[in-house]
Design a protein around this motif. Structure first.
Motif, PDB file in Angstrom:
ATOM      1  N   GLU A  18       0.844  -1.186   0.000  1.00  0.00           N
ATOM      2  CA  GLU A  18       0.000   0.000   0.000  1.00  0.00           C
ATOM      3  C   GLU A  18       0.879   1.236   0.000  1.00  0.00           C
ATOM      4  OE1 GLU A  18      -3.190   0.239   2.808  1.00  0.00           O
ATOM      5  OE2 GLU A  18      -3.791  -1.828   2.464  1.00  0.00           O
ATOM      6  N   THR A  19       0.552   2.172  -0.891  1.00  0.00           N
ATOM      7  CA  THR A  19       1.308   3.412  -0.998  1.00  0.00           C
ATOM      8  C   THR A  19       0.411   4.504  -1.556  1.00  0.00           C
ATOM      9  OG1 THR A  19       3.401   4.363  -1.782  1.00  0.00           O
ATOM     10  CG2 THR A  19       2.209   2.930  -3.321  1.00  0.00           C
ATOM     11  N   ILE A  20       0.959   5.682  -1.718  1.00  0.00           N
ATOM     12  CA  ILE A  20       0.214   6.809  -2.280  1.00  0.00           C
ATOM     13  C   ILE A  20       0.929   7.234  -3.556  1.00  0.00           C
ATOM     14  CG2 ILE A  20      -0.529   9.188  -1.925  1.00  0.00           C
ATOM     15  CD1 ILE A  20      -0.580   8.564   1.091  1.00  0.00           C
ATOM     16  N   LEU A  21       0.175   7.372  -4.641  1.00  0.00           N
ATOM     17  CA  LEU A  21       0.702   7.844  -5.914  1.00  0.00           C
ATOM     18  C   LEU A  21      -0.022   9.114  -6.317  1.00  0.00           C
ATOM     19  CD1 LEU A  21       0.950   4.539  -8.006  1.00  0.00           C
ATOM     20  CD2 LEU A  21       2.767   5.719  -6.765  1.00  0.00           C
ATOM     21  N   GLN A  22       0.643   9.919  -7.117  1.00  0.00           N
ATOM     22  CA  GLN A  22       0.027  11.149  -7.598  1.00  0.00           C
ATOM     23  C   GLN A  22      -0.451  10.957  -9.033  1.00  0.00           C
ATOM     24  OE1 GLN A  22       2.543  14.600  -7.430  1.00  0.00           O
ATOM     25  NE2 GLN A  22       0.808  15.980  -7.612  1.00  0.00           N
ATOM     26  N   HIS A  23      -1.741  11.191  -9.246  1.00  0.00           N
ATOM     27  CA  HIS A  23      -2.347  11.133 -10.584  1.00  0.00           C
ATOM     28  C   HIS A  23      -1.796  12.293 -11.405  1.00  0.00           C
ATOM     29  CE1 HIS A  23      -5.485  11.328 -13.660  1.00  0.00           C
ATOM     30  NE2 HIS A  23      -5.777  10.067 -13.334  1.00  0.00           N
ATOM     31  N   LYS A  24      -1.837  12.178 -12.718  1.00  0.00           N
ATOM     32  CA  LYS A  24      -1.316  13.251 -13.570  1.00  0.00           C
ATOM     33  C   LYS A  24      -2.062  14.567 -13.396  1.00  0.00           C
ATOM     34  CE  LYS A  24      -3.819  11.690 -17.670  1.00  0.00           C
ATOM     35  NZ  LYS A  24      -3.651  11.192 -19.033  1.00  0.00           N
ATOM     36  N   ASN A  25      -3.289  14.514 -12.832  1.00  0.00           N
ATOM     37  CA  ASN A  25      -4.035  15.747 -12.566  1.00  0.00           C
ATOM     38  C   ASN A  25      -3.676  16.348 -11.203  1.00  0.00           C
ATOM     39  OD1 ASN A  25      -5.423  14.311 -10.582  1.00  0.00           O
ATOM     40  ND2 ASN A  25      -7.351  14.217 -11.703  1.00  0.00           N
ATOM     41  N   GLY A  26      -2.743  15.709 -10.487  1.00  0.00           N
ATOM     42  CA  GLY A  26      -2.279  16.220  -9.204  1.00  0.00           C
ATOM     43  C   GLY A  26      -2.928  15.581  -7.995  1.00  0.00           C
ATOM     44  N   GLN A  27      -4.029  14.863  -8.194  1.00  0.00           N
ATOM     45  CA  GLN A  27      -4.747  14.225  -7.090  1.00  0.00           C
ATOM     46  C   GLN A  27      -3.923  13.067  -6.526  1.00  0.00           C
ATOM     47  OE1 GLN A  27      -8.478  12.552  -8.315  1.00  0.00           O
ATOM     48  NE2 GLN A  27      -9.011  11.836  -6.283  1.00  0.00           N
ATOM     49  N   LEU A  28      -3.904  12.952  -5.182  1.00  0.00           N
ATOM     50  CA  LEU A  28      -3.219  11.844  -4.537  1.00  0.00           C
ATOM     51  C   LEU A  28      -4.178  10.663  -4.408  1.00  0.00           C
ATOM     52  CD1 LEU A  28      -1.254  13.686  -1.713  1.00  0.00           C
ATOM     53  CD2 LEU A  28      -0.425  12.938  -3.945  1.00  0.00           C
ATOM     54  N   LEU A  29      -3.697   9.474  -4.742  1.00  0.00           N
ATOM     55  CA  LEU A  29      -4.509   8.262  -4.704  1.00  0.00           C
ATOM     56  C   LEU A  29      -3.865   7.225  -3.795  1.00  0.00           C
ATOM     57  CD1 LEU A  29      -5.096   7.799  -8.536  1.00  0.00           C
ATOM     58  CD2 LEU A  29      -6.701   8.766  -6.890  1.00  0.00           C
ATOM     59  N   ASP A  30      -4.683   6.605  -2.953  1.00  0.00           N
ATOM     60  CA  ASP A  30      -4.223   5.441  -2.203  1.00  0.00           C
ATOM     61  C   ASP A  30      -4.275   4.256  -3.154  1.00  0.00           C
ATOM     62  OD1 ASP A  30      -3.858   6.323   0.610  1.00  0.00           O
ATOM     63  OD2 ASP A  30      -5.951   6.910   0.403  1.00  0.00           O
ATOM     64  N   VAL A  31      -3.174   3.531  -3.284  1.00  0.00           N
ATOM     65  CA  VAL A  31      -3.136   2.386  -4.188  1.00  0.00           C
ATOM     66  C   VAL A  31      -2.562   1.167  -3.481  1.00  0.00           C
ATOM     67  CG1 VAL A  31      -2.938   3.781  -6.276  1.00  0.00           C
ATOM     68  CG2 VAL A  31      -0.878   2.957  -5.158  1.00  0.00           C
ATOM     69  N   GLU A  32      -2.956   0.022  -4.003  1.00  0.00           N
ATOM     70  CA  GLU A  32      -2.405  -1.261  -3.569  1.00  0.00           C
ATOM     71  C   GLU A  32      -1.687  -1.838  -4.786  1.00  0.00           C
ATOM     72  OE1 GLU A  32      -4.588  -4.238  -0.896  1.00  0.00           O
ATOM     73  OE2 GLU A  32      -4.973  -4.916  -2.940  1.00  0.00           O
ATOM     74  N   ALA A  33      -0.441  -2.237  -4.603  1.00  0.00           N
ATOM     75  CA  ALA A  33       0.360  -2.688  -5.735  1.00  0.00           C
ATOM     76  C   ALA A  33       0.853  -4.118  -5.547  1.00  0.00           C
ATOM     77  CB  ALA A  33       1.561  -1.768  -5.923  1.00  0.00           C
ATOM     78  N   THR A  34       0.989  -4.811  -6.662  1.00  0.00           N
ATOM     79  CA  THR A  34       1.645  -6.109  -6.723  1.00  0.00           C
ATOM     80  C   THR A  34       2.785  -5.952  -7.722  1.00  0.00           C
ATOM     81  OG1 THR A  34      -0.387  -7.306  -6.235  1.00  0.00           O
ATOM     82  CG2 THR A  34       1.382  -8.554  -7.290  1.00  0.00           C
ATOM     83  N   LEU A  35       4.002  -6.231  -7.282  1.00  0.00           N
ATOM     84  CA  LEU A  35       5.186  -6.077  -8.120  1.00  0.00           C
ATOM     85  C   LEU A  35       5.864  -7.428  -8.277  1.00  0.00           C
ATOM     86  CD1 LEU A  35       6.577  -2.908  -6.330  1.00  0.00           C
ATOM     87  CD2 LEU A  35       5.201  -2.969  -8.399  1.00  0.00           C
ATOM     88  N   SER A  36       6.233  -7.747  -9.516  1.00  0.00           N
ATOM     89  CA  SER A  36       6.862  -9.035  -9.811  1.00  0.00           C
ATOM     90  C   SER A  36       8.090  -8.828 -10.686  1.00  0.00           C
ATOM     91  CB  SER A  36       5.890  -9.949 -10.551  1.00  0.00           C
ATOM     92  OG  SER A  36       4.733 -10.168  -9.796  1.00  0.00           O
ATOM     93  N   PRO A  37       9.077  -9.719 -10.537  1.00  0.00           N
ATOM     94  CA  PRO A  37      10.257  -9.609 -11.393  1.00  0.00           C
ATOM     95  C   PRO A  37       9.943 -10.080 -12.810  1.00  0.00           C
ATOM     96  CG  PRO A  37      10.444 -11.523  -9.972  1.00  0.00           C
ATOM     97  CD  PRO A  37       9.202 -10.809  -9.567  1.00  0.00           C
TER      98      PRO A  37
END
Length: 61
Positions: A18-37
């Motif tokens: 879980e982290t926070i990313l910034q949308h291209k319009n500037g809005q901050l979004l709470d996101v859940e990510a799955t990262l794989s090699p």
């Protein structure tokens, strides 16, 4: 972040990050990510693939 990159380089998949990313319009979004090699034919990590899901509504509830 360095710990996450090292885990992925070692072939591990990171789930439910879980982290926070910034949308291209500037809005901050709470996101859940799955990262794989992303591996080559020799088993070496050559990149990272990821899926992010917007969980802002769930966090607000």
């Amino acid at each position: 972040m360095e710990h996450l990159h090292q885990s992925i380089k070692n072939g591990e998949t990171v789930v439910d990050l879980e982290t926070i990313l910034q949308h291209k319009n500037g809005q901050l979004l709470d996101v859940e990510a799955t990262l794989s090699p992303l591996m080559d034919h020799d088993g070496r990590t050559i990149g990272i693939t990821g899926i992010c899901r917007d969980i802002s509504a769930r966090k607000q509830a």
